[in-house]
Design an enzyme around this catalytic site. Structure first.
Site, mmCIF file in Angstrom:
data_model
loop_
_atom_site.group_PDB
_atom_site.id
_atom_site.type_symbol
_atom_site.label_atom_id
_atom_site.label_comp_id
_atom_site.label_asym_id
_atom_site.label_seq_id
_atom_site.Cartn_x
_atom_site.Cartn_y
_atom_site.Cartn_z
ATOM 1 N N GLU A 48 0.814 -1.279 -0.049
ATOM 2 C CA GLU A 48 -0.084 -0.077 0.036
ATOM 3 C C GLU A 48 0.753 1.389 -0.065
ATOM 4 O O GLU A 48 1.684 1.398 1.047
ATOM 5 C CB GLU A 48 -1.134 -0.213 1.246
ATOM 6 C CG GLU A 48 -1.800 1.151 1.588
ATOM 7 C CD GLU A 48 -2.273 0.929 3.006
ATOM 8 O OE1 GLU A 48 -3.086 1.809 3.295
ATOM 9 O OE2 GLU A 48 -2.085 -0.019 3.839
ATOM 10 N N ASP A 59 -4.197 8.508 10.279
ATOM 11 C CA ASP A 59 -3.031 8.090 10.504
ATOM 12 C C ASP A 59 -2.454 8.753 11.704
ATOM 13 O O ASP A 59 -2.747 9.628 12.202
ATOM 14 C CB ASP A 59 -2.022 8.564 9.328
ATOM 15 C CG ASP A 59 -2.473 7.782 8.269
ATOM 16 O OD1 ASP A 59 -2.316 6.576 8.242
ATOM 17 O OD2 ASP A 59 -2.705 8.329 7.121
#
Length: 254
Positions: A48, A59
């Protein structure tokens, strides 16, 4: 789509697949090349690649800093596309892009999909785009045969999982816990119940990410998931020890 078929074929040969995460342009594209080579040579099944965005809401601090530093270095979407095409041509595993919808919107949705298709990118993970807000996105995903990978979370209801499954392809990304990436997850009875709900809601392969950090974590997922996703840990490793440390780490996970 091709991604699901490839992963199912790989899954027949392994008790669990490994997917890793890099932030493009961090700390440089040259380091990205070295890291990807180390990952592939040591058995990673899918990678990814994150196109950096200024506010990556899913994140944690490690990946957030990598995104911000990459942007400060001047990384562009065009460079990320070119790098993705290079990696897909060089290594015989599926490559995905992960990013946030604003990046795709500004680039132009159809142009983005067209370029992904040309680069042989097999899937897209866009955490901040829901099916209700992305009708054109999902139509283009079908047209250009780039799998839209959707996300289940512990807060997802059974009904919501069913809805997401109707739009998803490739695999389902199951977030191991509430919150953002980077913090170690615990795999307890609540997690097992959640993962059972995920499995019953889809016929697609199941990937589990957020806080997968070592071989013990990967072992806990065997027999419960198809793919273990390792993200922040490899970025930490590159920061602390350099790209050459990635290969032995990946090899230690099985």
């Amino acid at each position: 789509m091709q991604l699901e078929e490839t992963l199912r074929h790989k899954r027949q040969e392994k008790d669990i697949l490994l997917m890793t995460h890099i932030v493009l342009g961090y700390p440089s594209f040259e380091t990205n090349r070295k890291v990807v080579s180390q990952m592939v040579e040591n058995g990673v099944d899918c990678i990814e690649m994150q196109i950096p965005f200024s506010e990556p809401m899913a994140d944690g601090p490690v990946i957030l800093k990598a995104n911000q530093d990459s942007l400060a270095f001047g990384t562009t979407v065009k460079e990320c596309m070119a790098f993705g095409a290079e990696m897909a041509a060089t290594h015989n595993i599926p490559f995905l892009f992960m990013t946030y919808y604003n990046i795709i919107y500004k680039y132009g949705e159809e142009r983005f999909f067209k370029d992904c298709r040309a680069a042989k990118i097999q899937g897209l993970i866009v955490p901040d785009l829901s099916p209700e807000m992305g009708e054109n996105f999902f139509t283009l995903a079908t047209t250009y045969q780039v799998a839209p990978i959707l996300i289940y979370a512990p807060t997802s209801t059974d009904k919501r999982m069913e809805t997401l499954n109707n739009f998803a392809d490739g695999f389902i990304y199951c977030v191991a816990r509430r919150g953002v990436t980077g913090k170690k997850s615990s795999f307890d009875q609540d997690f097992d119940s959640y993962l059972a709900r995920c499995t019953s809601a889809t016929s697609l392969p199941i990937a589990v990410g957020f806080g997968i950090q070592d071989a013990e974590d990967v072992a806990c997922l065997k027999g419960k998931a198809d793919i273990a996703v390792i993200g922040s840990q490899t970025i930490r490793l590159v920061d602390e020890k350099g790209p050459e440390a990635v290969g032995p780490f990946i090899a230690s996970l099985r």
